[in-house]
Design an enzyme around this catalytic site. Structure first.
Site, PDB file in Angstrom:
ATOM      1  CD1 TRP A 178      -2.632   1.933   0.492  1.00  0.00           C
ATOM      2  CD2 TRP A 178      -1.343   2.458   2.017  1.00  0.00           C
ATOM      3  NE1 TRP A 178      -2.868   3.234   0.851  1.00  0.00           N
ATOM      4  CE2 TRP A 178      -2.204   3.604   1.620  1.00  0.00           C
ATOM      5  CE3 TRP A 178      -0.330   2.679   3.050  1.00  0.00           C
ATOM      6  CZ2 TRP A 178      -2.298   4.836   2.393  1.00  0.00           C
ATOM      7  CZ3 TRP A 178      -0.416   4.025   3.668  1.00  0.00           C
ATOM      8  CH2 TRP A 178      -1.312   4.938   3.403  1.00  0.00           C
ATOM      9  CE  LYS A 221      -6.506   5.882   2.662  1.00  0.00           C
ATOM     10  NZ  LYS A 221      -5.360   5.889   3.647  1.00  0.00           N
ATOM     11  CG  ASP A 252      -8.683  -1.188   4.494  1.00  0.00           C
ATOM     12  OD1 ASP A 252      -9.525  -0.570   4.772  1.00  0.00           O
ATOM     13  OD2 ASP A 252      -7.566  -0.915   4.966  1.00  0.00           O
ATOM     14  CG  HIS A 279      -5.861  -4.391   5.282  1.00  0.00           C
ATOM     15  ND1 HIS A 279      -5.085  -3.433   5.099  1.00  0.00           N
ATOM     16  CD2 HIS A 279      -5.069  -5.571   5.515  1.00  0.00           C
ATOM     17  CE1 HIS A 279      -3.785  -3.725   5.144  1.00  0.00           C
ATOM     18  NE2 HIS A 279      -3.643  -5.039   5.576  1.00  0.00           N
ATOM     19  CG  ASP A 287      -9.250   4.379   5.758  1.00  0.00           C
ATOM     20  OD1 ASP A 287      -9.680   3.317   6.270  1.00  0.00           O
ATOM     21  OD2 ASP A 287      -8.224   4.488   5.448  1.00  0.00           O
TER      22      ASP A 287
HETATM   23  C1  RNT Z   1      -3.865   2.659   5.022  1.00  0.00           C
HETATM   24  C2  RNT Z   1      -3.820   1.417   4.556  1.00  0.00           C
HETATM   25  C3  RNT Z   1      -2.847   0.550   5.057  1.00  0.00           C
HETATM   26  C4  RNT Z   1      -2.468   0.771   6.549  1.00  0.00           C
HETATM   27  C5  RNT Z   1      -1.547  -0.010   7.272  1.00  0.00           C
HETATM   28  C6  RNT Z   1      -0.967   0.702   8.444  1.00  0.00           C
HETATM   29  O1  RNT Z   1      -4.907   3.460   4.602  1.00  0.00           O
HETATM   30  O2  RNT Z   1      -5.232   0.833   5.079  1.00  0.00           O
HETATM   31  O3  RNT Z   1      -3.305  -0.729   4.919  1.00  0.00           O
HETATM   32  O4  RNT Z   1      -3.751   1.134   7.436  1.00  0.00           O
HETATM   33  O5  RNT Z   1      -0.742  -0.512   6.164  1.00  0.00           O
HETATM   34 ZN    ZN Z   2      -5.556  -1.338   4.905  1.00  0.00          ZN
END
Ligand code: RNT
Ligand code: ZN
Length: 412
Positions: A178, A221, A252, A279, A287
């Site tokens: 990421w 994202k 995520d 995630h 977020d």
């Molecule tokens: C950030 C992502 C990522 C982080 C972690 C710490 O928006 O979600 O995964 O939260 O890698």
């Molecule tokens: Zn994440």
């Protein structure tokens, strides 16, 4: 009949095998993220959290070093039923001789492997493309060639570290990429950074590593704080990249528009990818990475994993960081909620429900779905805790309070 036997019979009336559900749940390792323990600080002491993410609050007792973080993780795991994985970030390398991130090697994580062995854990990994002087602008999509090179080397190093985890522990490790790259305001060129990101990823993934040890993945994202107008690694970008390059696209739950549901995306991805990576987080208005609760979306995600028969193909990782509450309680609550949601889903008569849908019998489908919500699920969860020798219900919390009193409150 004991209370549990009565409960089993009750589920039996709906065609649900409780023992089968308990066994299935026992086989699911969830990846617990180390970064809840120290508000995503890491061990490098190189400055504050960057990358458009934020941990808010300053509840006392955050782990200040590897020793404290390991102790806290152990405490949390002792209150969570079953065997799991631990999710690490590159910023958590251990030792006096840790080099900059482009030069990291497996040996800088050997203490974590020892820890994982001792605690019967698998390990997952994440290169850290934030909270670093070279991550003030773009990283893998940077127009500055030396900056881009630095991060490519970091990405390559992280895959070798993940491969080492998989080899050492005999449990494959997810290596999740990421990056925070994006712009606050409307960009003049959306294509250039994405073209550079694609080229960088191609280099990162070029080295052939053992697929039984490392599973490659990219995380999309929608936006970050201070990066509201443009995200280089958008969902379309990564979904297409992943599909064409035989890596996974991690979802995520906080990385989509507020009314967009990750649960609905799961079956689609499963049709086209051999595995799924998640995630699990809880976005509140943005977020925000709140601790996951036993809410509708968590249950819906769990139902998709169960219905799609995907528990053994899914890498479930948690990703939240709340600095305003006891961090061990945050871990335990989130991990147990993920397990509760899976158990809840495992205790539903999915075949019958699917048949009603196929037959177009939507009235009975609604009636049965609603009835399922009131089956004696809590008793089965209690049985799972007892079988795994962890405190049932909220009995675990007094252990956390005791730990807070004797250990956490002593930390400056
Ligand atoms: C950030 C992502 C990522 C982080 C972690 C710490 O928006 O979600 O995964 O939260 O890698
Ligand atoms: Zn994440």
């Amino acid at each position: 009949m004991t209370r549990f036997e009565t409960v089993k019979a009750h589920y039996g009336d709906y065609g649900v095998d409780v023992d089968k559900a308990l066994n299935a749940l026992a086989g699911v390792r969830i990846s617990m993220h180390c970064w809840q323990g120290d508000d995503v600080t890491g061990f490098e002491n190189k400055g504050s959290l960057s990358g458009g993410i934020a941990a808010t609050g300053n509840y006392p007792g955050k782990a200040r070093n590897a020793e404290e973080l390991m102790a806290d993780i152990k405490k949390a795991l002792s209150l969570i039923p079953g065997k799991h994985k631990l999710n690490l970030h590159a910023s958590y390398a251990i030792g006096g001789d840790v080099p900059d991130r482009d030069k990291l090697e497996p040996k800088h994580f050997s203490a974590w492997v020892d820890f994982a062995r001792a605690e019967d854990l698998g390990l997952d990994f994440n290169p850290t493309f934030f909270s670093h002087p070279r991550a003030e602008g773009l990283t893998l999509s940077s127009p500055d060639e030396s900056v881009r090179r630095f991060w490519i080397e970091h990405g390559k190093a992280s895959r070798r570290i993940a491969e080492y985890f998989g080899k050492a522990l005999g449990i494959s490790a997810l290596n999740n990429i990421w990056i925070p790259d994006g712009y606050k305001d409307i960009p003049a060129d959306r294509l250039g950074p994405r073209a550079r990101l694609r080229a960088s990823l191609d280099e990162v993934f070029a080295e052939k590593l053992d697929p039984a040890c490392v599973i490659d993945c990219v995380e999309s994202k929608v936006f970050g704080i201070g990066l509201e107008s443009y995200t280089v690694g958008s969902h379309e970008f990564y979904l297409a990249y992943a599909a064409k390059n035989n890596v996974l696209c991690l979802l995520d739950t906080g990385h989509f528009h507020p009314t967009e549901m990750v649960s609905d995306k799961i079956p689609s991805l499963l049709l086209f990818f051999g595995r799924l990576a998640l995630h699990v987080s809880r976005p509140v208005r943005w977020d925000s990475d709140h601790v996951i609760i036993f809410d509708e979306e968590l249950k819906e995600i769990a139902k998709e994993l169960v219905r799609c028969n995907a528990l053994d193909k899914t890498l479930i990782g948690l990703d939240f960081f709340d600095a305003s509450i006891n961090r061990i309680a945050a871990w335990v609550t989130g991990m147990r909620n993920m397990q509760k949601a899976l158990l809840y889903a495992l205790l539903m008569p999915h075949e019958k429900l699917a048949r009603l849908q196929e037959e177009g019998n939507f009235t009975e489908l609604l009636v049965l779905m609603e009835e399922c919500k009131f089956l004696p699920f809590a008793d089965v969860w209690e049985e799972f805790c007892v079988r795994n020798n962890v405190p049932p219900r909220d009995a675990w919390f007094k252990t956390v309070l005791e730990y807070e009193k004797t250990i956490l409150s002593k930390r400056a």
